[in-house]
Design a protein around this motif. Structure first.
Motif, short mmCIF file in Angstrom:
data_model
loop_
_atom_site.label_atom_id
_atom_site.label_comp_id
_atom_site.label_asym_id
_atom_site.label_seq_id
_atom_site.Cartn_x
_atom_site.Cartn_y
_atom_site.Cartn_z
N VAL A 1 0.83 -1.20 0.00
CA VAL A 1 0.00 0.00 0.00
C VAL A 1 0.87 1.25 0.00
O VAL A 1 0.60 2.22 -0.74
N LYS A 2 1.94 1.25 0.81
CA LYS A 2 2.86 2.40 0.84
C LYS A 2 3.53 2.61 -0.50
O LYS A 2 3.66 3.74 -0.97
N LYS B 1 2.00 6.78 -6.78
CA LYS B 1 0.93 7.71 -7.16
C LYS B 1 1.40 9.15 -6.94
O LYS B 1 1.15 10.02 -7.76
N GLU B 2 2.10 9.42 -5.83
CA GLU B 2 2.62 10.75 -5.56
C GLU B 2 3.65 11.15 -6.60
O GLU B 2 3.69 12.29 -7.03
N ALA C 1 1.15 4.18 -2.87
CA ALA C 1 0.94 5.59 -2.56
C ALA C 1 2.12 6.43 -3.02
O ALA C 1 1.95 7.54 -3.55
#
Length: 139
Positions: A107-108, A114-115, A111
């Motif tokens: 999940v990290k 995506k950033e 993220a």
């Protein structure tokens, strides 16, 4: 000293640790039930009815029908079945923690990717820059 204690307690790490300990205690109860109620009966079925929790050797004189009876009588016992159960509990907890850490890392990573995509500027391409330079030189 009291102010230092207040500052220590107010830090986020202490609260995170407290939440982790509470969840860990609840998780231990779940894993104990998983081992005692689900895994041990399957292992007993496979091994022909062996109940690990009642495997023991009396260190000294006397014979006892169960581990509980030996302990109630005050006999010294080598309860290797309880140790086997503890090892099974540890392996299950370690496996579940591994799966949780793996999921959190996934999940990290998603993220962060995506950033990075959002943070990348959508500037002009190399060709656009070269065309602008050419047009500027023509003037």
């Amino acid at each position: 000293m009291i102010q230092e204690f207040k500052d220590f307690i107010a830090k986020g790490n202490v609260m995170d640790m407290a939440v982790g300990i509470i969840i860990g205690a609840a998780f231990t109860a779940i894993v104990s039930s998983l081992v005692a109620d689900l895994i041990n009966p399957i292992i007993a079925l496979i091994t022909g009815g062996i109940d690990f929790s009642n495997l023991f050797v009396v260190l000294g004189d006397g014979e006892y029908a169960s581990l509980a009876a030996a302990r109630d009588a005050g006999a010294a016992v080598f309860a290797y079945g309880s140790f086997i159960t503890a090892v099974i509990n540890f392996l299950i907890i370690a496996w579940v923690v591994f799966l949780l850490v793996k999921a959190v890392n996934k999940v990290k990573d998603a993220a962060v990717k995506k950033e990075e995509v959002v943070a990348a500027p959508a500037g002009p391409s190399e060709l656009d820059v070269l065309l602008q330079i050419r047009d500027s030189l023509k003037r």
